[in-house]
Scaffold this active site. Structure first.
Site, PDB file in Angstrom:
ATOM      1  N   HIS A 118       0.671  -1.050  -0.170  1.00  0.00           N
ATOM      2  CA  HIS A 118       0.205  -0.275  -0.041  1.00  0.00           C
ATOM      3  C   HIS A 118       0.773   1.240   0.071  1.00  0.00           C
ATOM      4  CE1 HIS A 118       0.339  -0.578   4.431  1.00  0.00           C
ATOM      5  NE2 HIS A 118       0.266   0.851   4.462  1.00  0.00           N
ATOM      6  N   ASP A 150       1.589  -7.894   2.176  1.00  0.00           N
ATOM      7  CA  ASP A 150       1.590  -6.651   1.921  1.00  0.00           C
ATOM      8  C   ASP A 150       2.916  -6.086   1.795  1.00  0.00           C
ATOM      9  OD1 ASP A 150       0.992  -3.745   1.893  1.00  0.00           O
ATOM     10  OD2 ASP A 150      -0.229  -3.918   3.738  1.00  0.00           O
ATOM     11  N   SER A 172       4.076   2.064   8.093  1.00  0.00           N
ATOM     12  CA  SER A 172       3.705   1.196   7.166  1.00  0.00           C
ATOM     13  C   SER A 172       5.119   0.876   6.708  1.00  0.00           C
ATOM     14  CB  SER A 172       2.690   1.505   6.503  1.00  0.00           C
ATOM     15  OG  SER A 172       1.453   1.518   6.948  1.00  0.00           O
TER      16      SER A 172
END
Length: 701
Positions: A82, A219, A636
């Site tokens: 992402h 991810d 992240s």
């Protein structure tokens, strides 16, 4: 009495410091390092920040909104899928949809350059409080301080650049402005996309699983840093640039982890408010509710158009994901604030702090809780209005974005404005419908006409309440929607141009709100600063970390499940659990994957076929895992290291049951969700057949 009170407060605080914290590395307290060792960290203190091969040298700020880690001597960077979402989207077309189908560069020549992306390496950080907070600084107004801090940052940046032109310096407040740190960075702007798996895997579970556990999302995405071939330093994109050779890179571990294994994340957490008062949390709660409501309206329109067109889906995938992430976060945070009674907990702590102040005399006449309550009460309605404005008019549709930009150019006296030609990033019909829905919603929610832009009178009068006709008129007639057009912004009638008039009307409202907020903000910020200072003074025998502000931080903890009621989370997910969700793909869109992915995960459930990526202790192919590391937005892509500084995973999410962690860390429930590095390598191998990249990561020739 004083001693008993202080002891009670310290006992309350001690529990929070067990695994909690977003610690700066250059001055990591010795007590924290000793606690890390007791939990399983095996290397000397110097291996964190000071040594030539210190682990912090492998960690990067990824494009100003995420984190990443260098994993090879040729500048290969791992981050989350992402985090690479917009880069992947920008290279995608209906004919070559890398978002949908994934991408693997088979050579350096196939690696894809990206506009407006970069990685930053932190070179040095130091405490400069004594140089900033002088007697003169203390007497300045807020505006004067901002000007002074900017001038200091500019002067120090020039000094740094004299020594090395590739460096830059940032001056930032820490501990609510009670201290200031200067951080030096080196930026690399030639960053190229190397590998991404299909969205079905990189975003597996979508909004259904976002912030939830158990997770199986793969991810990750892979980029490469390119450098000047002569200096190995930063350089603007050029076909002649070569892969960057870093000072240090992280080694990947194939040993995995078990429950209780030490885990350390290093990354760039964006923002937390752990020192925030009970009044501030009450305000945040109200803003969360508004954000969730308005984004829900917008996302319904986006989803409808994305489902109807592949071309629209490609353009809006990244926008939808960004919006929905904090839509759900806002809902979850308010749920957690209620479930743990956070506001009441803060109120109780503030009573204890006040008793300490009364008994010691510290901060008497400065920190005033009654004054703080009144200030927040005055500000609440204005903050609600500001949130409705922000969620309605900021960055949601192309017309409003352009109209406000041209309006600013007119106001600033700029002679010309070239309308950006970015037609590939939005769809006109989708854009119109979003604007119509948001304008209607703003009118329904904001009842005080003093905070309605002037054009609402036009809609209700000339257009008889028909928002669609008003928006269609703007798109058809306004010059701001003529991509590539050069506007002569100082022409006498420019303010009457329909788009500019619309943008000016919108801008006037936020200017009005901000002007009314200014004095309240200054007074509240001063009280919050004093609240933080008082807490630090009262607990001066304890180590304290500053709130996150997108500077490098270390968090330590352990691989660990959590319990809620009679339910146990488990500390990892296995391939078999993902396959079970994939089977539901016909009913749940977020679990829909390509047939080959079902085959891969079915194979991964087989011990022999999963070799060498299966865990030797559990015998399973492990996908995602839980740790007690502290995480928030910006983290992240943060590398997750074991006690020997070896990479075991990439952090990508927190858990639903502790979404209040930005303002309060619940050590019993708060968990960081990471993707297992062996899962990453499995997908690079079995799906991507990325042999050259795997050899590079493993240090093989």
């Amino acid at each position: 009495m004083k001693k008993l009170l202080l002891t009670a407060v310290c006992m309350l605080s001690l529990g929070a410091y067990a695994d909690e914290g977003m610690w700066t590395l250059y001055n990591l307290p010795q007590a924290v390092y000793e606690k890390m060792k007791s939990e399983g960290y095996e290397l000397p203190y110097e291996q964190l920040y000071q040594a030539d091969d210190a682990i912090m040298k492998s960690v990067v700020n990824f494009s100003g909104y995420c984190s990443g880690v260098v994993v090879s001597p040729d500048g290969l960077v791992f981050t989350n899928h992402h985090c690479g979402f917009e880069a992947i989207r920008s290279h995608s077309t209906v004919e070559h949809d890398y978002m949908l189908n994934g991408f693997c560069a088979k050579s350096y020549e196939e690696e894809l350059p990206n506009k407006n992306m970069f990685v930053s390496f932190m070179v040095e950080q130091k405490d400069v409080t004594d140089k900033v907070i002088t007697n003169a600084f203390k007497k300045m107004t807020h505006a004067q301080r901002e000007t002074y801090l900017d001038s200091l940052e500019n002067a120090w940046s020039k000094d740094v650049k004299k020594q090395d032109s590739t460096l830059r310096l940032e001056l930032k407040p820490f501990y609510e402005g009670n201290r200031y740190f200067a951080t030096t960075y080196r930026d690399f702007t030639d960053l190229r996309l190397v590998f991404t798996i299909p969205k079905s895997m990189g975003k597996f579970g979508g909004e259904t699983d976002n912030w939830m556990w158990p997770r199986q999302t793969c991810d990750f995405s892979v980029f490469r840093i390119y450098a000047d071939p002569k200096t190995n330093g930063p350089a603007e994109y050029s076909k002649d640039n070569v892969p960057y050779h870093p000072e240090h890179w992280a080694r990947v571990s194939d040993e995995g982890y078990k429950e209780g294994t030490f885990s350390m994340t290093i990354g760039y957490p964006g923002s937390t408010s752990r020192y925030l008062s009970s009044y501030g949390i009450t305000e945040r709660y109200a803003e969360n509710a508004i954000r969730a409501q308005v984004r829900g309206v917008k996302q319904e329109v986006m989803k409808r158009h994305m489902d109807a067109s592949e071309a629209v889906r490609i353009k809006y995938d990244s926008k939808y994901a960004h919006s929905s992430n904090y839509w759900k976060n806002s809902i979850g945070m308010n749920k957690c604030i209620d479930s743990i009674g956070l506001i009441k907990q803060k109120q109780q702590f503030e009573l204890q702090l006040k008793a300490w102040m009364d008994s010691t005399g510290h901060y008497s006449g400065q920190l005033d809780f009654d004054k703080m309550a009144k200030l927040y009460e005055k500000r609440l309605e204005l903050r609600k209005l500001r949130m409705y404005w922000m969620e309605t008019f900021r960055g949601n549709d192309e017309l409003t974005t352009r109209a406000m930009a041209v309006s600013r150019a007119v106001s600033n006296g700029e002679r010309y404005f070239t309308v950006k030609d970015n037609r590939e990033t939005f769809d006109v019909d989708t854009d119109k419908d979003i604007l119509v829905a948001l304008l209607k919603n703003y009118r329904a929610k904001v009842t005080d006409e003093a905070y309605l832009p002037d054009f609402y009178k036009t809609i209700e009068g000339k257009y008889k309440g028909n928002y669609e006709k008003f928006v269609n008129h703007l798109y058809k007639k306004s010059k701001v929607m003529k991509s590539g057009k050069v506007l002569h912004t100082q022409k006498p009638n420019m303010y009457r141009e329909v788009g500019v008039a619309y943008g000016r009307s919108v801008s006037k409202i936020i200017s009005k709100i901000n002007k009314e907020l200014k004095k309240l903000n200054d007074d509240i910020n001063r009280q919050e600063q004093l609240l933080c200072a008082a807490k630090l003074r009262m607990e001066e025998d304890l180590p304290h970390y500053s709130d996150a502000n997108f500077t490098m931080r270390l968090s330590y903890g352990q691989v660990k499940e959590y319990k809620l009621g009679g339910w146990k989370s488990g500390y990892y997910t296995a391939a078999s659990s993902m396959y079970q969700k994939m089977v539901l793909g016909d009913k749940i869109e977020d679990y829909r994957v390509e047939p080959e992915m079902k085959t891969l995960l079915s194979d991964a459930s087989d011990a022999k076929k999963a070799n060498p990526y299966r865990d030797t202790k559990t015998g399973e192919m492990q996908l995602c895992f839980l740790t007690t590391n502290d995480i928030t937005g910006g983290n992240s892509g943060s590398p997750m290291f074991d006690g020997k500084n070896r990479l075991i995973g990439l952090a990508f999410d927190g858990n639903w049951d502790s979404l209040s962690s930005d303002i309060f860390f619940d050590s019993q429930l708060a968990r960081c969700i990471g993707v297992d590095i062996r899962y990453v390598l499995f997908m690079m191998d079995r799906w991507g057949h990325a042999d050259r990249l795997l050899r590079e990561v493993r240090g093989e020739k």
